[in-house]
Design a protein around this motif. Structure first.
Motif: not given
Length: 318
Positions: A74-78, A107-109, A82-83
């Motif tokens: 959640s932190l890295f996506l914020k 579509k980034i996780a 792209k995770y």
């Protein structure tokens, strides 16, 4: 180590992380400095996030292996990355998906069930970064994992390895913990089998010590009060976890031909284990003083070996 024991270990770890009563606590965990006993995990995650932001552009593709309940995802996506996450626990993967639905829709996780002990189901040179936070202790096939990390990393990609320090000062300050620490160092023990600090556990869980004194583990004298007194903390799922200290991780890094670009111990030596404000104040002051001393080379040599975490930024040099 026999193939049978390796497969047994893998089975136990998979069972542990798919046992709902055990993983439930990780779903509830909120890594904030308000949470007791989580100071080192909070600082470790913040440090990893800082390293990512300093070394990658937004929209970079990152892979996290053993992501747990997805707090880091959640932190890295914020932050705009792209995770892709992989974890051995189907329960935690489903939980992470439910917490990050909006990123999945964009579509980034993406989140997958998988084991670090097996070939990774990703393309060659797919990721700008591979991250492992507090999960390497569960891996048996280190050779296979390191080969796979090198395979899926892009040229000039980064590998962030962040682990709790098995020889942290918090784990050696009490007399029994110190004796357990000495036994592990002197007899070069590479695995732990419980969190227990009883003399019985120390004698029966330090493999080379057990062999030297021909201890079977079922001797009557081991069950006397003197040997069973202390914290007896067995694991529900029998298995073993790697003991990972600063020097042992450095040796792994050298063995698998990674170059150290940056190192951090997470900034925490003592973390809060009580609601007692006075004790917490003493811990906070100790951390402050030790962090100051750490800037001096002579003290740095020792202090980086007893900090709560070992956080390495690495690049493949092979």
């Amino acid at each position: 180590m026999t193939k049978t024991s390796i497969n047994s270990f893998k089975k136990n770890i998979k069972g542990l992380w798919n046992h709902e009563p055990y993983v439930k606590k990780y779903k509830k965990a909120k890594y904030t400095n308000k949470s007791l006993e989580q100071d080192h995990m909070v600082n470790r995650l913040k440090t990893v996030n800082k390293i990512l932001k300093q070394n990658l552009n937004k929209n970079s593709n990152i892979l996290e292996l053993g992501f747990g309940a997805g707090q880091s995802a959640s932190l890295f996506l914020k932050e705009g990355f792209k995770y892709t996450g992989m974890d051995i626990s189907e329960s935690l993967v489903n939980f992470a998906k439910s917490k990050n639905k909006k990123f999945i829709k964009k579509k980034i996780a993406s989140f997958y069930v998988g084991s670090m002990d097996k070939k990774l189901k990703f393309k060659n040179k797919q990721f700008d970064a591979v991250i492992i936070i507090g999960a390497l202790q569960y891996v048996m096939n280190l050779n296979g994992l390191m080969r796979e990390i090198k395979r899926v990393l892009k040229k000039d990609g980064i590998f962030i390895l962040a682990q709790s320090n098995s020889f942290a000062i918090m784990d050696i300050v009490s007399p029994r913990k110190f004796l357990r620490f000495l036994a592990r160092v002197i007899y070069k023990e590479h695995f732990m089998y419980s969190y227990s600090t009883t003399f019985k556990s120390i004698l029966t869980e330090t493999t080379n010590l057990k062999k030297q004194f021909k201890i079977m583990g079922n001797e009557k004298w081991l069950n006397k009060n003197y040997f069973t007194k202390g914290n007896y903390l067995p694991w529900s799922f029998k298995g073993k976890r790697r003991i990972l200290s600063y020097d042992r991780i450095r040796n792994l890094i050298s063995k698998y031909k990674f170059q150290i670009i940056y190192y951090d111990y997470g900034g925490v030596f003592f973390y809060r284990k009580t609601k007692n404000k006075i004790i917490n104040l003493v811990f906070d002051l100790s951390n402050y003083l030790l962090n100051l001393l750490n800037k001096i080379f002579i003290f740095n040599f020792l202090l980086k070996r007893i900090g709560s975490s070992n956080i390495f930024l690495l690049k493949d040099k092979s």
